[in-house]
Write a protein that holds these residues in place. Structure first.
Motif, short mmCIF file in Angstrom:
data_model
loop_
_atom_site.label_atom_id
_atom_site.label_comp_id
_atom_site.label_asym_id
_atom_site.label_seq_id
_atom_site.Cartn_x
_atom_site.Cartn_y
_atom_site.Cartn_z
N SER A 12 -0.43 2.78 4.66
CA SER A 12 -0.09 2.37 3.29
C SER A 12 -0.26 3.53 2.34
O SER A 12 -1.19 4.32 2.45
CB SER A 12 -0.96 1.18 2.86
N GLU A 14 -0.64 2.96 -0.87
CA GLU A 14 -1.58 2.46 -1.88
C GLU A 14 -3.03 2.67 -1.48
O GLU A 14 -3.83 3.12 -2.28
CB GLU A 14 -1.32 0.97 -2.14
N SER A 70 -6.57 -4.61 -3.11
CA SER A 70 -5.62 -4.66 -4.22
C SER A 70 -4.37 -5.44 -3.84
O SER A 70 -3.96 -5.46 -2.68
CB SER A 70 -5.22 -3.24 -4.65
N ALA A 72 -1.49 -4.58 -4.81
CA ALA A 72 -0.46 -3.59 -4.52
C ALA A 72 -0.41 -3.26 -3.03
O ALA A 72 0.67 -3.19 -2.44
CB ALA A 72 -0.70 -2.33 -5.34
N GLU A 73 -1.57 -3.05 -2.40
CA GLU A 73 -1.56 -2.74 -0.98
C GLU A 73 -1.15 -3.96 -0.15
O GLU A 73 -0.40 -3.83 0.81
CB GLU A 73 -2.91 -2.21 -0.50
N GLU A 76 2.56 -4.21 -0.46
CA GLU A 76 3.20 -3.09 0.25
C GLU A 76 3.21 -3.34 1.76
O GLU A 76 4.24 -3.21 2.42
CB GLU A 76 2.46 -1.79 -0.06
#
Length: 89
Positions: A12, A14, A70, A72-73, A76
């Motif tokens: 990842s 992120e 998070s 975001a991760e 993703e």
């Protein structure tokens, strides 16, 4: 020709964490697709994310949504897993 699962190593951007994805049988994926999309074909995020972690992300095994630090991760990784399963690359 028999199904041969493909794997993909993913890191990842992120969080910099490492994951291994593995494709699932077409019969399994058909059921997953039915489960994770609404009648209009829109992806149901709250259903799709756990399915990707359960069916496509094989290392680390047993990941849950709340294991991610998070959003975001989480987003993703689960979307990368989804795209890998659909495209095989």
């Amino acid at each position: 020709m028999a199904f041969q699962p493909k794997t993909h190593e993913y890191t990842s951007t992120e969080g910099g964490n490492h994951y291994t994805f593995q494709t699932v049988l077409p019969s399994v994926w058909a059921k997953v697709e039915d489960k994770i999309t609404d009648k209009g074909g829109k992806l149901l995020v709250s259903v799709a994310m756990p399915e990707m972690l359960d069916k496509v992300v094989v290392v680390p095994a047993g990941l849950k949504l709340d294991d991610f630090e998070s959003w975001a991760e989480l987003e993703e990784v689960t979307m990368a897993a989804y795209n890998f399963q659909r495209k095989g690359k």
